[in-house]
Design a protein around this motif. Structure first.
Motif, mmCIF file in Angstrom:
data_model
loop_
_atom_site.group_PDB
_atom_site.id
_atom_site.type_symbol
_atom_site.label_atom_id
_atom_site.label_comp_id
_atom_site.label_asym_id
_atom_site.label_seq_id
_atom_site.Cartn_x
_atom_site.Cartn_y
_atom_site.Cartn_z
ATOM 1 N N PRO A 7 0.799 -1.222 0.000
ATOM 2 C CA PRO A 7 0.000 0.000 0.000
ATOM 3 C C PRO A 7 0.835 1.277 0.000
ATOM 4 O O PRO A 7 0.431 2.293 -0.539
ATOM 5 C CB PRO A 7 -0.817 -0.101 1.292
ATOM 6 C CG PRO A 7 -0.678 -1.505 1.755
ATOM 7 C CD PRO A 7 0.616 -2.004 1.221
ATOM 8 N N ASP A 21 -3.858 3.783 -4.914
ATOM 9 C CA ASP A 21 -4.983 4.709 -4.941
ATOM 10 C C ASP A 21 -6.252 3.938 -4.577
ATOM 11 O O ASP A 21 -6.860 3.272 -5.406
ATOM 12 C CB ASP A 21 -5.123 5.340 -6.331
ATOM 13 C CG ASP A 21 -6.124 6.497 -6.335
ATOM 14 O OD1 ASP A 21 -6.974 6.556 -5.415
ATOM 15 O OD2 ASP A 21 -6.066 7.334 -7.248
ATOM 16 N N GLN A 22 -6.637 4.061 -3.309
ATOM 17 C CA GLN A 22 -7.746 3.247 -2.808
ATOM 18 C C GLN A 22 -9.105 3.710 -3.337
ATOM 19 O O GLN A 22 -10.090 2.982 -3.237
ATOM 20 C CB GLN A 22 -7.718 3.235 -1.282
ATOM 21 C CG GLN A 22 -6.423 2.613 -0.761
ATOM 22 C CD GLN A 22 -6.421 2.389 0.722
ATOM 23 O OE1 GLN A 22 -7.450 2.130 1.328
ATOM 24 N NE2 GLN A 22 -5.250 2.464 1.338
ATOM 25 N N ARG A 23 -9.143 4.879 -3.958
ATOM 26 C CA ARG A 23 -10.387 5.343 -4.574
ATOM 27 C C ARG A 23 -10.743 4.495 -5.793
ATOM 28 O O ARG A 23 -11.906 4.444 -6.198
ATOM 29 C CB ARG A 23 -10.252 6.806 -5.010
ATOM 30 C CG ARG A 23 -9.916 7.775 -3.883
ATOM 31 C CD ARG A 23 -9.553 9.139 -4.423
ATOM 32 N NE ARG A 23 -8.419 9.065 -5.349
ATOM 33 C CZ ARG A 23 -7.929 10.098 -6.022
ATOM 34 N NH1 ARG A 23 -8.458 11.300 -5.857
ATOM 35 N NH2 ARG A 23 -6.897 9.950 -6.853
ATOM 36 N N LEU A 25 -10.005 1.122 -6.159
ATOM 37 C CA LEU A 25 -10.268 -0.288 -5.850
ATOM 38 C C LEU A 25 -11.772 -0.514 -5.696
ATOM 39 O O LEU A 25 -12.509 0.393 -5.320
ATOM 40 C CB LEU A 25 -9.545 -0.680 -4.550
ATOM 41 C CG LEU A 25 -8.019 -0.720 -4.619
ATOM 42 C CD1 LEU A 25 -7.439 -0.917 -3.223
ATOM 43 C CD2 LEU A 25 -7.534 -1.839 -5.545
ATOM 44 N N VAL A 49 -5.286 7.491 0.386
ATOM 45 C CA VAL A 49 -4.811 6.623 1.459
ATOM 46 C C VAL A 49 -5.709 6.856 2.657
ATOM 47 O O VAL A 49 -6.119 7.984 2.925
ATOM 48 C CB VAL A 49 -3.326 6.917 1.802
ATOM 49 C CG1 VAL A 49 -3.135 8.350 2.291
ATOM 50 C CG2 VAL A 49 -2.785 5.936 2.833
ATOM 51 N N ASN A 144 -12.463 -1.039 6.694
ATOM 52 C CA ASN A 144 -11.261 -1.784 6.295
ATOM 53 C C ASN A 144 -10.164 -1.507 7.298
ATOM 54 O O ASN A 144 -9.668 -0.390 7.408
ATOM 55 C CB ASN A 144 -10.794 -1.392 4.898
ATOM 56 C CG ASN A 144 -9.457 -2.049 4.542
ATOM 57 O OD1 ASN A 144 -8.399 -1.421 4.622
ATOM 58 N ND2 ASN A 144 -9.506 -3.315 4.180
ATOM 59 N N LEU A 148 -4.348 -2.465 3.592
ATOM 60 C CA LEU A 148 -4.550 -1.203 2.895
ATOM 61 C C LEU A 148 -4.683 -0.031 3.855
ATOM 62 O O LEU A 148 -4.506 1.127 3.465
ATOM 63 C CB LEU A 148 -5.791 -1.290 2.001
ATOM 64 C CG LEU A 148 -5.672 -2.241 0.805
ATOM 65 C CD1 LEU A 148 -7.037 -2.500 0.188
ATOM 66 C CD2 LEU A 148 -4.706 -1.683 -0.238
ATOM 67 N N GLN A 182 -15.868 0.981 2.154
ATOM 68 C CA GLN A 182 -14.539 0.403 2.350
ATOM 69 C C GLN A 182 -14.585 -1.094 2.622
ATOM 70 O O GLN A 182 -13.664 -1.823 2.279
ATOM 71 C CB GLN A 182 -13.814 1.103 3.512
ATOM 72 C CG GLN A 182 -13.545 2.579 3.283
ATOM 73 C CD GLN A 182 -14.566 3.453 3.983
ATOM 74 O OE1 GLN A 182 -15.755 3.160 3.976
ATOM 75 N NE2 GLN A 182 -14.114 4.536 4.592
ATOM 76 N N LYS A 185 -15.490 -2.748 -0.861
ATOM 77 C CA LYS A 185 -14.464 -2.541 -1.889
ATOM 78 C C LYS A 185 -13.082 -3.019 -1.445
ATOM 79 O O LYS A 185 -12.370 -3.655 -2.217
ATOM 80 C CB LYS A 185 -14.390 -1.061 -2.261
ATOM 81 C CG LYS A 185 -15.624 -0.557 -3.004
ATOM 82 C CD LYS A 185 -15.464 0.911 -3.387
ATOM 83 C CE LYS A 185 -16.631 1.388 -4.237
ATOM 84 N NZ LYS A 185 -16.483 2.808 -4.639
ATOM 85 N N LEU A 186 -12.701 -2.678 -0.216
ATOM 86 C CA LEU A 186 -11.311 -2.897 0.204
ATOM 87 C C LEU A 186 -11.125 -4.189 1.008
ATOM 88 O O LEU A 186 -10.250 -4.998 0.703
ATOM 89 C CB LEU A 186 -10.823 -1.692 1.014
ATOM 90 C CG LEU A 186 -10.969 -0.334 0.320
ATOM 91 C CD1 LEU A 186 -10.445 0.781 1.214
ATOM 92 C CD2 LEU A 186 -10.259 -0.317 -1.025
ATOM 93 N N GLU A 190 -9.091 -7.444 -0.300
ATOM 94 C CA GLU A 190 -7.928 -8.027 0.382
ATOM 95 C C GLU A 190 -8.122 -9.510 0.694
ATOM 96 O O GLU A 190 -7.249 -10.338 0.435
ATOM 97 C CB GLU A 190 -7.662 -7.288 1.696
ATOM 98 C CG GLU A 190 -6.992 -5.958 1.560
ATOM 99 C CD GLU A 190 -6.455 -5.489 2.901
ATOM 100 O OE1 GLU A 190 -5.934 -6.322 3.667
ATOM 101 O OE2 GLU A 190 -6.552 -4.283 3.190
#
Length: 322
Positions: A7, A21-23, A25, A49, A144, A148, A182, A185-186, A190
């Motif tokens: 990350p 760029d977590q936007r 994912l 982040v 999340n 990440l 989150q 998506k995150l 993972e």
């Protein structure tokens, strides 16, 4: 996590910070490059982040970029400090960097140390915390609190990961976590990436699953833990804790000591209110009527009497044991 999915990456050759760029994912694995502290401030504020430990590490590298670019260190400190008000790791990391600067030490060296420490701390949280998980457990998590959100492993997800690494057959249920999703998506990204069984639910399904006996334990992360063990975490955490108490389900928090705030009291904490557009729109589509506004509190607080244990890198704290 797989070493290729990092990350936070510091690029020594080009003196730049590279962030997932977590936007983007889970649909796209893209990277955001920070060449100065303004880029880092934007990345934190716009949630390129996110996650308390990851915010702290990124902010430390932002200070390092200010040093390398001969920027005003005090100005960089203030700008980075004002990006997010609730996650205590941000202030902890920035204070370490400003103290290094005032002691004529390298800010970059301090940032690298913070980064390395975070990886080791998250590993320890997982190794200590996995002991609370039994073979066959179904674990509910919120938002999340994974790799990440940190430098590696995560906090709540580190506990889950290490149970998986130790061959415990577990299942994970992830709240979708409105409004930014989150969990869906995150967290789901993972866990699926590592082959850990996961299902996503809408946030308002959790209580029904508890009633049906489908949840054995709940583990969440934290953005701040006060000295009385009140926990600030993603909005919706408090609701889960109340439901867990009613259904006699152990509710655990996983957090490093860098997330503990020993100075402030409950009334001192500012709960971040984010742009209402995050609630009003999903992927650019308005979902509520024109002329109607929305509340968008990013965090809530959970009192210690609802918490079975706080898993740290030094052991498990039991807030209700005398």
């Amino acid at each position: 996590m797989d070493k290729d999915l990092r990350p936070i990456i510091w690029d020594d050759e080009n003196n730049q910070l590279i962030l997932i760029d977590q936007r983007k994912l889970p649909n796209s694995l893209e990277y955001f490059t920070c060449k100065d502290y303004n880029d880092v401030a934007f990345a934190i504020k716009d949630m390129v982040v996110r996650g308390a430990p990851a915010i702290g590490v990124s902010a430390a590298y932002g200070m390092a970029l200010a040093e390398l670019n001969d920027d005003n260190i005090e100005k960089a400190y203030e700008q980075l400090k004002n990006t997010r008000p609730t996650a205590v790791n941000l202030f902890w990391a920035l204070d370490r960097c400003i103290n290094a600067y005032k002691s004529n030490k390298s800010i970059l060296d301090e940032a690298k140390k913070i980064h390395e420490e975070d990886i080791e701390v998250c590993r320890k949280i997982g190794q200590i915390g996995e002991k609370i998980i039994d073979d066959g457990d179904t674990i509910l998590t919120h938002c999340n609190a994974g790799a990440l959100a940190t430098s590696a492993y995560g906090t709540a997800l580190s506990v889950i990961r290490f149970a998986h690494y130790n061959n415990k057959k577990i299942n994970v249920i992830a709240d979708e976590t409105r409004p930014r999703l989150q969990g869906a998506k995150l967290t789901a990204f993972e866990l699926n990436y590592e082959g850990i069984p996961v299902k996503v639910i809408s946030d308002n399904t959790a209580g029904f699953l508890m009633k049906k006996g489908m949840i054995d334990k709940i583990i969440v992360g934290a953005d701040r833990v006060l000295k009385d063990y009140t926990v600030f975490n993603k909005i919706g955490t408090y609701s889960l804790a109340v439901l867990a108490k009613y259904h006699n389900i152990p509710f655990y928090v996983a957090a490093p000591y860098s997330t503990f705030d020993f100075k402030n009291d409950l009334e001192d904490i500012v709960i971040e209110e984010r742009d209402e557009k995050e609630v009003i729109y999903i992927d650019g589509v308005r979902i509520i009527p024109e002329g109607v506004s929305a509340y968008n509190y990013a965090f809530d607080s959970t009192p210690p009497e609802l918490i079975a244990g706080i898993i740290t890198e030094k052991g498990i704290i039991y807030p209700n044991e005398k």
